[in-house]
Scaffold this active site. Structure first.
Site, short mmCIF file in Angstrom:
data_model
loop_
_atom_site.label_atom_id
_atom_site.label_comp_id
_atom_site.label_asym_id
_atom_site.label_seq_id
_atom_site.Cartn_x
_atom_site.Cartn_y
_atom_site.Cartn_z
N GLU A 49 -8.11 -38.76 44.26
CA GLU A 49 -6.70 -38.82 43.87
C GLU A 49 -6.51 -40.07 43.03
OE1 GLU A 49 -4.45 -36.32 47.44
OE2 GLU A 49 -4.05 -38.46 47.26
N ASP A 60 6.24 -45.50 48.14
CA ASP A 60 5.05 -46.29 48.46
C ASP A 60 5.38 -47.61 49.11
OD1 ASP A 60 2.64 -44.83 47.51
OD2 ASP A 60 3.80 -44.76 45.66
#
Ligand SMILES: Cc1ncc(COP(=O)(O)O)c(C=O)c1O
Lengths: 270, 410
Positions: A49, A60
């Site tokens: 990824e 995040d």
């Protein structure tokens, strides 16, 4: 069959689980991105990824935020990330690459231009964190028509209806977020994840990767007992952050290699 | 009542936004990670069940009347109008609200929703500190825990408001990521919310964010325009020719525009922060100079670079310093129902001083942008024309900024 589907199905037939590391493209430096991808593969990664940095990574935690900031400070753009995939493909045609990021850089490039360029570069899947299924029907169709998988998140709070919706629109695999919160948080409840996964797998009819909060071989091993794949991001980025640049590749390789071993030893012992 | 105000005309309006998924045409929506969806579903369900509930409405109206001091008056700024030499300028006095701005209308509504949802902890983002102060105020009023996220740059620039929030019992968390300003505070508040959703309600300070926030905040702010709908005829026997408001995220503007949308003869004009001038790139004019994109959970006009990264904004008024704008404004712009213009720092400061000297009202620097444009426009209109300006806040908080610009140190 897509490269992602074929990698996951051959792992399944050999009784192994997918190790899916996440790194942010351009962190710590754009010159290290492709070497880092190769190092991940050498350490045992099955799928990579590759994070596309964004100025406002709302989902995040601090670790991935910082990696995004480092990459942006080095002028990394969606186009340069796609170029890195293309460079990686020159010497690796087997390992699937999933671009993971936020909607705005893609919309700024244009969905058509993005889908064509990413596919031509050899990208296998796309995960747009802030495109939930209800906002991404056209996008998903366009990405699929360019021959890539569209990967969606499922959260511990996702309802059955939503999980089924994801199963209809998603392909490749499903990314199950193993905790409530942002990436890098540290309160993973393995038994709770284990309880949810069989139902999710059944509802979506796709392999399930688990991520958010996995920090070491032990948690990776525990989760690979129940999931089809394990995603590790913040812990790798911490290693990158704490290494002098000339040691980044070796130290990331050692870390990921150790996790691979831990995951495989579970398989050996069962 | 003038012809334009015939209810039949008004009833013909087909404006009915957002749709069930929070879309205003192509704008708005729910662009968030799956981790936030359940929280938004819970909020939407709670708000849907409360918004037309007579007991909830009565409680909200009681607070607006007795705690905020509504209705706020409409005031004819005669000397300012004379100075401009054209249209008559009327001010909707949101500066007279408790805590000194329109922000409180929304915060009371959301805090009451939080209370009904059984959430004992509220969080908020703030730039200048006005929304943070309003949130801390209501949290104190309702006995809730309050955490305010504020970019560390803003914490430094707005020390007085930080102290105010602390006096009111709130915890102020400086945000160190990104550009360390409002947009980053919003990111951080979202991260807190997704982590603590079981006991936490996120009070967003403007008509931005994912559905249902743009709609809910508008609904709590539309009291501004609803009052004007009866106050203007009381004052001048008709509705104004133009309604003008400054646009940061767009909540005071949506609040006064929304009830006027069905009145085709009333121009709606939003005024963005032109900073050092649009040509310099140092501004906060997302609608005037930005492009559509996705940020903070919705699709709207954004200030972004060619790679889709959000860029830093500039304005003399911290409350307008935001790279996005509420999605309903994006739609009002594209559909042509509202117009959007920009006013530079210098023009806003000049209007600030003019207002102080001619009317004895010290306006917020944000609101001064609306006043500045009203002054320009008034000069081009006949004396019997009427312009209604939303004076969204008072300028006490801006003393330092204005003094500094004039070379004065306290
Ligand atoms: C007095 C005042 N007016 C306007 C604004 C801008 O916000 P909005 O565009 O949401 O009304 C602020 C924000 O802090 C403010 O304090």
């Amino acid at each position: 069959m897509s490269r992602i589907a074929s990698v996951l199905s051959s792992l399944e037939s050999s009784g192994r689980k997918a190790l899916i590391p996440f790194v942010t493209a351009g962190d710590p430096d754009p010159s290290l991105t492709v070497p880092l991808m190769h190092a991940l593969v050498e350490a045992g990664a099955d799928i990579i990824e590759l994070g596309v940095p964004f100025s406002d990574p709302m989902a995040d935690g601090p670790t991935i935020q910082r990696s995004s900031e480092r990459a942006l400070a080095r002028k990394v753009s969606l186009r340069s990330v796609i170029a890195a995939v293309s460079e990686f493909r020159r010497s690796n045609t087997g390992t699937p690459v999933v671009l993971m990021g936020y909607a705005n850089p893609i919309e700024a490039m244009g969905v058509d231009a993005f889908a064509d360029a990413a596919s031509a570069a050899g990208t296998d899947g796309v995960l747009v964190v802030d495109y939930p299924p209800e906002e991404s029907h056209d996008f998903a169709a366009r990405v699929r028509s360019a021959g890539m998988d569209v990967i969606f998140l499922i959260a511990p709070t996702s309802t059955e209806t939503r999980i089924r919706a994801v199963g209809e629109i998603g392909s490749g695999y499903i990314y199950y977020v193993s905790l409530k919160g942002v990436t890098g948080a540290g309160h993973l409840d393995v038994s709770e994840v284990a309880r949810r996964i069989p139902d999710i797998r059944k509802a979506v009819g796709l392999p399930v990767g688990v991520g958010f909060g996995i920090r070491d071989g032990a948690s990776a091993r525990a989760l690979s007992a129940v999931a089809d794949g394990v995603v590790i991001g913040s812990r790798i980025i911490e290693e990158i952050e704490n290494s002098p640049q000339d040691e980044v590749l070796a130290r990331v390789k050692a870390l990921v290699g150790g996790i691979r071993q831990a995951m495989d030893s579970r398989e050996a012992s069962t | 009542m003038g012809k334009q105000d015939l209810p039949a005309d008004v009833a013909k309006s087909s404006y009915n936004y957002p749709d069930a998924l929070g879309h205003f045409g192509p704008y708005g929506g729910t662009f968030v990670a799956e981790t936030l969806i359940a929280a938004l579903d819970e909020l939407r369900a709670a708000y849907e069940s409360l918004k037309d509930d007579p007991a909830f409405r009565a409680e909200y109206e009681y607070e607006l009347k007795h705690y905020v001091g509504r209705p706020s008056p409409v005031y004819h700024a005669k000397r300012l109008s004379e100075h401009c030499g054209g249209a008559q300028i009327y001010l909707k006095r949101e500066d007279l609200n408790h805590t000194g701005a329109h922000k409180i209308n929304n915060v009371i509504g959301q805090a009451m929703v939080a209370k009904h949802m059984g959430k004992p902890r509220v969080i908020a983002e703030t730039g200048a500190g006005q929304h943070g102060v309003a949130s801390a105020t209501i949290a104190a009023r309702l006995g809730m825990e309050c955490v305010v996220y504020m970019g560390s740059e803003d914490v430094k620039r707005q020390a007085a408001n930080v102290y105010r929030m602390k006096l009111l019992g709130a915890t102020v968390v400086p945000v160190e990521c990104g550009s360390k300003t409002l947009k980053d505070a919003l990111n951080e508040a979202m991260r807190d919310w997704v982590t603590n959703v079981a006991n936490t309600f996120y009070i967003i300070g403007t008509v931005a964010g994912p559905h249902p926030y743009p709609m809910m905040v508008r609904d709590f702010q539309k009291i501004i325009g609803e009052e004007c709908l009866w106050q203007m005829p009381e004052m001048i026997q008709r509705q104004p020719d133009a309604v003008i408001a400054c646009v940061g995220g767009g909540s005071n503007a949506m609040g006064i525009f929304y009830p006027y949308i069905p009145y085709p003869n009333v121009r709606l004009i939003g005024v963005e922060a032109g900073g050092h001038g649009l040509a310099t790139g140092m501004h906060s004019a997302s609608l005037t100079a930005g492009r559509p994109g996705v940020l903070h959970g919705n699709r709207t006009y954004l200030l972004q670079d060619e790679n889709g990264q959000i860029i830093e904004t500039h304005s003399v008024s911290a409350g307008l310093d935001y790279p996005g704008v509420g999605p309903e404004h994006a739609w009002l712009k594209d559909s042509g129902r509202a117009e959007y213009v920009a006013i530079n720092d210098d023009e806003a400061l000049a209007a600030f001083h003019r207002m102080c000297r001619t009317e004895g009202i010290i306006p917020a620097l944000e609101s001064s942008h609306a006043v500045a444009y009203a002054m320009k426009l008034a000069a081009t209109m006949p004396k019997d024309a009427a312009i209604l300006v939303n004076l969204s806040g008072r300028g006490d908080k801006d003393m330092h900024t204005v003094a500094e610009k004039s070379g004065i140190k306290f």
